[in-house]
Design a protein around this motif. Structure first.
Motif, PDB file in Angstrom:
ATOM      1  N   LEU A   3       0.657  -1.104  -0.063  1.00 17.64           N
ATOM      2  CA  LEU A   3      -0.120   0.011   0.136  1.00 17.64           C
ATOM      3  C   LEU A   3       0.742   1.194   0.082  1.00 17.64           C
ATOM      4  N   LEU A 235      -9.159   6.878  -1.947  1.00 14.86           N
ATOM      5  CA  LEU A 235      -9.319   6.242  -0.804  1.00 14.86           C
ATOM      6  C   LEU A 235     -10.325   7.200   0.186  1.00 14.86           C
ATOM      7  N   CYS A 236     -11.115   6.196   0.759  1.00 14.24           N
ATOM      8  CA  CYS A 236     -12.366   7.001   1.625  1.00 14.24           C
ATOM      9  C   CYS A 236     -12.591   5.857   2.751  1.00 14.24           C
ATOM     10  N   CYS A 237     -11.936   5.593   4.033  1.00 14.39           N
ATOM     11  CA  CYS A 237     -12.228   4.525   4.916  1.00 14.39           C
ATOM     12  C   CYS A 237     -12.768   5.247   6.203  1.00 14.39           C
ATOM     13  N   VAL A 263     -11.613   2.910  -3.476  1.00 12.79           N
ATOM     14  CA  VAL A 263     -11.584   1.982  -2.137  1.00 12.79           C
ATOM     15  C   VAL A 263     -12.163   2.800  -1.047  1.00 12.79           C
ATOM     16  N   VAL A 270     -12.677  -2.212   2.643  1.00 11.36           N
ATOM     17  CA  VAL A 270     -11.487  -1.642   2.018  1.00 11.36           C
ATOM     18  C   VAL A 270     -10.673  -3.074   1.527  1.00 11.36           C
ATOM     19  N   PHE A 287      -3.054   4.813  -2.757  1.00  7.16           N
ATOM     20  CA  PHE A 287      -4.414   5.240  -2.205  1.00  7.16           C
ATOM     21  C   PHE A 287      -4.297   6.638  -2.722  1.00  7.16           C
ATOM     22  N   VAL A 301      -5.951   3.250   8.139  1.00  6.63           N
ATOM     23  CA  VAL A 301      -5.950   2.372   7.222  1.00  6.63           C
ATOM     24  C   VAL A 301      -4.610   1.347   7.401  1.00  6.63           C
TER      25      VAL A 301
END
Length: 309
Positions: A3, A235-237, A263, A270, A287, A301
Motif C-alpha cells: 500500500l 481512498l475513503c475509509c 477504495v 476496503v 491510495f 488504514v
C-alpha cells in the motif's frame, strides 16, 4: 499487496502539508509517498496557495524523510526536457539515498499548458516525444561511467554526452508507465517499465489492460513477472458508515459512488476491494488521499487494513 500514498497537491497544498503526509505515511509503514505532477487545479476547488513543483517537492522530501520511497504519478513529458529530467531525478535519488521512482506519461491536461506557456502537441506527437524521452533517460542512466552517450532522436538528439550524474539505484531508478491506451501504451510499458500502473480503473478494465501489456511483453520476449502491476484508487475509509460519510463529504464525493469507483467503506470493505484487485493481478495499490489534513485517515488504514493484509 503493498500500500502506497498518492497525493494531488495541485488541488491546494503547501510543502509543509505534503511533508506532514509523507512523514505520517513513513511512520505508519506505507511503502511510498507519491504525488501528481500538475500545475493547475481541477474541478471546484480554489487550488490555493497555488501549485508546487513535483521534483522540487521530492527533493525536499528526500532530505526531510529517511525511509519511505518517493515518486511521481505521473511526471508529464511535456514539462521537461529528458536530459535535465534525468539529471534532476538522479540528483534526487542521491539526496534520498536511493529511494526515488520516476512515473512518466505523455501529459494530458491542456489547460495547465496554456496557463503556464508550455507547448502541448497533438497526442501522436506527445507519444513520440515520450518514447524518445524514455530512450534518452534510460540511456543516460545506464551508460557506464567514463563512456559517452549518443541518441539520434527526432526531438531530442544527444551528442557526446558524459551521461552524468549517475543515480544511486543501479542500473537506474524504477520507471512507472500506465494508462488505458490500447496499443502504444502496452508497447512502451513492455520495453521500458519496471511497473505498470492503472489510475481509477475498474477491475474488469484492469484485467483487460494488464492482459494487453502482458501480450506486448510476450511479443518482445520479456517475462511479465519482471514487472510490478499496480492500481491507483481514491481512498475513503471509516470505522463506521458515519465516518465514511464524513470523509466523503470532506472531499465532495458520495459514499456509494466511492464504494463503486474507489477504495471506500469500513476497513473490512476496503480489504475486500483490495482483494478483488489482487485477484486481477495487482500487487500495489496507490491510495489517492484528497484531504491532506486528515492524517488520522492514513493511520486508520495502516492499523486496520495494512496490518491485516
Amino acid at each position: 499487496m503493498e500500500l502506497r500514498i498518492f497525493t494531488e497537491p495541485q488541488q491546494g497544498a503547501t510543502y509543509d502539508q505534503l511533508l506532514a503526509v509523507a512523514r505520517c505515511a513513513e511512520d505508519a509503514g506505507y511503502g511510498a509517498f507519491f504525488r501528481s505532477d500538475h500545475y493547475l487545479k481541477m474541478g471546484d476547488v480554489s487550488g490555493d496557495p497555488g501549485p508546487t513543483d513535483a521534483w522540487t517537492t521530492l527533493a525536499g522530501l528526500a532530505r526531510d524523510t529517511s525511509r519511505i520511497r518517493l515518486g511521481t504519478l505521473m511526471t508529464a513529458a511535456t514539462f521537461r526536457l529528458p536530459g535535465p529530467l534525468a539529471i534532476t531525478v538522479a540528483q534526487v535519488d542521491q539526496m534520498s539515498g536511493g529511494r526515488v521512482e520516476l512515473g512518466i506519461g505523455t501529459g494530458w491536461y491542456a489547460e495547465e499548458h496554456t496557463a503556464y506557456g508550455i507547448p502541448f502537441p497533438a497526442l501522436g506527437e506527445r507519444f513520440d516525444r515520450l518514447e524518445e524521452q524514455l530512450a534518452v533517460i534510460t540511456g543516460l542512466w545506464e551508460t557506464p561511467a567514463g563512456e559517452r552517450f549518443r541518441y539520434d532522436g527526432t526531438y531530442y538528439p544527444i551528442v557526446d554526452s558524459p551521461a552524468l550524474p549517475k543515480p544511486v539505484q543501479q542500473p537506474r531508478p524504477p520507471i512507472l508507465l500506465g494508462g488505458m491506451g490500447p496499443k502504444r501504451t502496452p508497447r512502451l510499458a513492455a520495453r521500458y517499465a519496471d511497473e505498470f500502473n492503472l489510475p481509477f480503473a475498474s477491475v474488469p478494465d484492469t484485467v483487460a489492460q494488464f492482459d494487453r501489456v502482458r501480450a506486448a511483453c510476450a511479443e518482445i520476449g520479456r517475462d511479465p513477472a519482471q514487472m510490478i502491476w499496480s492500481n491507483a484508487l481514491v481512498l475513503c475509509c471509516g470505522r463506521d458508515d458515519a465516518e465514511v460519510a464524513r470523509r466523503a463529504a470532506a472531499i465532495g464525493r458520495e459514499p456509494e459512488e466511492l464504494r463503486a469507483n474507489g477504495v471506500a467503506g469500513t476497513p473490512a470493505e476496503v480489504i475486500d476491494t483490495i482483494g478483488r484487485y489482487a485477484e486481477a493481478g495487482s500487487q500495489r495499490i496507490y491510495f489517492q488521499v484528497l484531504d491532506l489534513s486528515d492524517l488520522a485517515h492514513l493511520e486508520l488504514v495502516a492499523s486496520e487494513v495494512m496490518a491485516k493484509l
